[in-house]
Design an enzyme around this catalytic site. Structure first.
Site, mmCIF file in Angstrom:
data_model
loop_
_atom_site.group_PDB
_atom_site.id
_atom_site.type_symbol
_atom_site.label_atom_id
_atom_site.label_comp_id
_atom_site.label_asym_id
_atom_site.label_seq_id
_atom_site.Cartn_x
_atom_site.Cartn_y
_atom_site.Cartn_z
ATOM 1 N N LYS A 1 1.587 -0.790 0.457
ATOM 2 C CA LYS A 1 -0.436 -0.011 0.051
ATOM 3 C C LYS A 1 0.451 1.216 -0.097
ATOM 4 C CE LYS A 1 -2.081 2.833 2.888
ATOM 5 N NZ LYS A 1 -1.455 4.212 2.338
ATOM 6 N N GLU B 1 11.142 1.043 9.346
ATOM 7 C CA GLU B 1 11.502 2.017 9.196
ATOM 8 C C GLU B 1 11.401 3.217 8.633
ATOM 9 O OE1 GLU B 1 14.513 1.648 8.158
ATOM 10 O OE2 GLU B 1 15.142 -0.394 6.789
ATOM 11 N N GLU C 1 10.657 15.249 14.492
ATOM 12 C CA GLU C 1 10.632 15.128 13.218
ATOM 13 C C GLU C 1 10.798 16.392 12.392
ATOM 14 O OE1 GLU C 1 9.312 11.642 11.137
ATOM 15 O OE2 GLU C 1 11.688 11.728 9.537
ATOM 16 N N CYS D 1 14.092 11.242 5.547
ATOM 17 C CA CYS D 1 14.315 10.797 6.996
ATOM 18 C C CYS D 1 15.775 10.662 7.103
ATOM 19 C CB CYS D 1 13.522 9.202 7.194
ATOM 20 S SG CYS D 1 13.949 8.076 5.203
HETATM 21 P P1 NAP Z 1 2.907 8.330 8.092
HETATM 22 O O1 NAP Z 1 1.927 9.028 8.685
HETATM 23 O O2 NAP Z 1 3.638 7.501 9.327
HETATM 24 O O3 NAP Z 1 3.162 7.368 6.902
HETATM 25 C C1 NAP Z 1 3.664 6.268 6.069
HETATM 26 C C2 NAP Z 1 2.469 5.415 5.237
HETATM 27 O O4 NAP Z 1 1.185 4.724 6.725
HETATM 28 C C3 NAP Z 1 1.618 5.756 4.230
HETATM 29 O O5 NAP Z 1 0.604 4.431 3.307
HETATM 30 C C4 NAP Z 1 0.175 6.173 5.116
HETATM 31 O O6 NAP Z 1 -1.275 6.067 5.494
HETATM 32 C C5 NAP Z 1 0.318 4.654 6.551
HETATM 33 N N1 NAP Z 1 -0.326 5.037 7.223
HETATM 34 C C6 NAP Z 1 -1.030 5.680 8.259
HETATM 35 N N2 NAP Z 1 -1.221 6.167 8.731
HETATM 36 C C7 NAP Z 1 -2.391 4.401 9.165
HETATM 37 C C8 NAP Z 1 -2.157 3.224 9.624
HETATM 38 N N3 NAP Z 1 -2.814 3.715 11.295
HETATM 39 N N4 NAP Z 1 -2.954 1.802 9.971
HETATM 40 C C9 NAP Z 1 -1.842 1.170 8.603
HETATM 41 N N5 NAP Z 1 -1.214 2.390 8.221
HETATM 42 C C10 NAP Z 1 -1.217 3.994 7.933
HETATM 43 O O7 NAP Z 1 3.959 8.973 6.902
HETATM 44 P P2 NAP Z 1 4.203 9.270 6.272
HETATM 45 O O8 NAP Z 1 4.465 10.920 6.919
HETATM 46 O O9 NAP Z 1 4.308 9.392 4.652
HETATM 47 O O10 NAP Z 1 5.642 10.013 5.718
HETATM 48 C C11 NAP Z 1 6.599 10.642 6.422
HETATM 49 C C12 NAP Z 1 7.438 9.551 7.704
HETATM 50 O O11 NAP Z 1 8.420 8.298 6.924
HETATM 51 C C13 NAP Z 1 8.990 10.447 8.439
HETATM 52 O O12 NAP Z 1 8.663 9.846 9.853
HETATM 53 C C14 NAP Z 1 10.030 9.751 7.590
HETATM 54 O O13 NAP Z 1 10.386 9.556 8.244
HETATM 55 C C15 NAP Z 1 9.072 8.327 7.761
HETATM 56 N N6 NAP Z 1 10.606 8.397 6.792
HETATM 57 C C16 NAP Z 1 11.826 7.284 6.753
HETATM 58 C C17 NAP Z 1 12.253 6.651 6.239
HETATM 59 C C18 NAP Z 1 13.468 4.684 6.504
HETATM 60 O O14 NAP Z 1 14.063 4.940 5.786
HETATM 61 N N7 NAP Z 1 13.624 5.297 7.618
HETATM 62 C C19 NAP Z 1 11.892 6.480 5.240
HETATM 63 C C20 NAP Z 1 11.433 7.007 3.984
HETATM 64 C C21 NAP Z 1 10.355 8.288 5.047
HETATM 65 P P3 NAP Z 1 -1.558 7.267 4.323
HETATM 66 O O15 NAP Z 1 -1.183 7.802 3.205
HETATM 67 O O16 NAP Z 1 -3.707 6.687 3.917
HETATM 68 O O17 NAP Z 1 -1.301 8.268 5.443
#
Ligand code: NAP
Ligand code: MG
Length: 497
Positions: free
Chosen positions: A176, A251, A385, A285
């Site tokens: 997803k 991650e 962050e 990130c």
């Molecule tokens: P996010 O809000 O945590 O969302 C990530 C994914 O999870 C999206 O597909 C999101 O869907 C889904 N999601 C959200 N709530 C959920 C739930 N309750 N149950 C299941 N899935 C759920 O993160 P983001 O805002 O998209 O991305 C930014 C974050 O990603 C930052 O914290 C960044 O540091 C982290 N990141 C980490 C890495 C790494 O390798 N460590 C790499 C890239 C990004 P929706 O789109 O519908 O919200």
């Protein structure tokens, strides 16, 4: 103008349309809706898991050479559509076209090429007689159906980081993407189909995390959940995985320090800090977010960074002259702006930036490159962050203090140290609590080397052969080679028989 996929899901080799609510994909540089789709509900998710489970026996039985061949063909298919992928990535995220063309798309394709080779290099301990009476053999086996959730910052790259090690190792997958950036992942799935990867090996569902994502990761049929995203959502997902006993790969977020010692090449550190804090509009990130600079070089560093940040050209993401595009959404821009406002209210000063641009760019989710000084180590802007084009600079007095401050956040994804002293560099490499430490650089990644966090940044590795540790399980087969019924060790159980 690329042609967008005609549907929103890819299940069992068929492009389909979810039955849920209608969702827009927005170009954040203008606010224009570029595509709409219907979210996949629990029925589509169940069908995708079913398809992956059906495809698993045959796919897991293919030879490494067969999987490698399929991935080589996928690499070629992606090369054919590289420009379309770059334009679509830029349209749905707002990232500058130069970044999409030179980083996101070629990086993703290189990852496919890497795993085409790595599929043939699953490793284990040498078979042999570790006991005189037995031959021990290691089997490295796939897990089954992987359930994956990806974020919006590098949509194609994140999809590739999830799908490739999983299928190279013989698993099948349901992925997803983030709700606001589904397009390049669907184009990737279409390329998988053209490459002849069997139906059901790769499945894509789209929709909101709390619905589509939860339906996916809650399924007891998932052998492993692989998640990239925020720490808060990661923990929620971990609790679901704990309930089902599902294997987990997380991650999560980062807050990378950038440590400049007094002997550093200051020109290199200034250029490095601006590039590493502004890449992908700071929505990376591993982006440099906290520059700790020796007090003797602090003013010089701050002046240099501010001057270079002012030269960064904000503009339309499609313009090859543009250095920095908008943030991914107005919501994300407003989040970043509010965080900077709170930092300033609490005593920090914006040396440059600290606001959204006016004029033509006001129609998009833009934010100026921002350098803050005077923030407290314990404050939100230093600890949490930001995920925007914001760098905080803080002075330090001793090497020990620099390392202590650098490690003094919950995250541990990436860090860098800037010095010409080999002993300092080695000490920093050892002491910085992060999954990646750069010396005199910050950001580059490479398919052969692992990416992953420590502390609240999660666990498990993406890319590299280390990712096979996540997507495979090790089986020990121990075979008797004596053909003797009465084995010496039996006497510990029944001494007189
Ligand atoms: P996010 O809000 O945590 O969302 C990530 C994914 O999870 C999206 O597909 C999101 O869907 C889904 N999601 C959200 N709530 C959920 C739930 N309750 N149950 C299941 N899935 C759920 O993160 P983001 O805002 O998209 O991305 C930014 C974050 O990603 C930052 O914290 C960044 O540091 C982290 N990141 C980490 C890495 C790494 O390798 N460590 C790499 C890239 C990004 P929706 O789109 O519908 O919200
Ligand atoms: Mg989100």
């Amino acid at each position: 103008m690329p042609t967008y996929p005609p549907s929103s899901s890819y299940i069992a080799g068929e492009l389909g349309v979810g039955g849920g609510s209608e969702l827009p994909v927005v170009d954040p540089s203008t606010g224009a809706v570029i595509w709409t789709y219907r979210a996949d509900g629990s029925a589509s998710v169940a069908a995708a898991i079913e398809a992956a489970a059906d495809a698993y026996p045959d796919w897991s039985a293919t030879t490494p050479a067969e999987r490698s061949k399929a991935l080589q063909t996928l690499e070629t298919e992606l090369e054919w559509i590289a420009e379309e992928l770059a334009q679509t990535e830029t349209a749905q995220t707002g990232k500058p076209i130069r970044l999409s063309r030179e980083f996101d798309v070629p990086g993703s394709i290189d990852n496919v090429a890497f795993f085409a080779g790595a599929a043939r290099h699953l490793e284990g301990k040498a078979s042999g007689e570790y006991s005189a009476d037995h031959t021990s053999t290691i089997r490295r086996e796939s897990l089954g159906v992987i359930g994956s959730i990806a974020p919006w910052n590098y949509p194609l790259q994140m999809a590739v980081w999830k799908v490739l090690p999983a299928i190279a190792a013989g698993n099948t997958i349901v992925l997803k993407p983030a709700e606001n950036t589904p397009l390049t992942t669907l184009m990737f799935a279409e390329a998988c189909e053209r490459a002849g990867i069997p139906a059901g090996v790769v499945n894509i569902v789209n929709g909101p995390g709390p619905e589509t994502g939860q339906a996916l990761i809650s399924s007891p049929r998932i052998a492993m959940t692989s998640f990239t995203g925020s720490t808060a959502v990661g923990r929620q997902i971990a609790s679901v995985a704990a309930g089902n006993g599902t294997r987990l790969h997380l991650e999560l977020g980062g807050k990378a320090p950038f440590v400049v010692f007094d002997d550093a090449d200051l020109d290199a550190a200034v250029r490095g800090a601006v590039a590493a804090s502004l890449i992908n509009t700071g929505q990376d990130c591993t982006a440099a977010t906290r520059a700790y600079v020796h007090h003797s070089r602090f003013d010089e560093f701050v002046a240099g960074v501010a001057e270079l940040m002012k030269k960064v050209r904000l503009g339309a993401p499609t313009d090859p002259e543009t250095d920095q595009g908008p943030l991914v959404s107005f919501k994300q821009r407003d989040r970043v702006a509010a965080m900077v406002d709170r930092a300033i209210r609490d005593g920090a000063t914006a040396v440059t930036g600290g606001r959204a641009p006016e004029g033509e760019l006001a129609a998009g989710a833009y934010y100026e490159p921002t350098l803050l000084v005077g923030a407290d180590q314990r404050s939100e802007i230093v600890q949490d962050e930001t995920f925007g084009p914001v760098l905080v600079a803080l002075p330090f007095d001793s090497d020990d203090e620099a390392i202590r401050l650098a490690n003094d956040v919950p995250f541990g994804l990436a860090a860098s140290a800037w010095t010409r002293d080999v002993f300092r560099a080695q000490t920093a490499a050892r002491s910085l609590a992060a999954g990646t430490v750069w010396i005199n650089d910050h950001i580059p990644i490479i398919s052969e080397m692992p990416h992953g966090g420590m502390k609240s940044s999660g666990y498990g590795k993406d890319m590299s052969t280390y990712s096979f540790e996540e997507y495979t399980q090790v089986k020990h087969v121990m075979s008797d080679i004596t053909a003797v019924a009465a084995k010496p060790w039996h006497q510990t159980i029944f001494a007189n028989a």
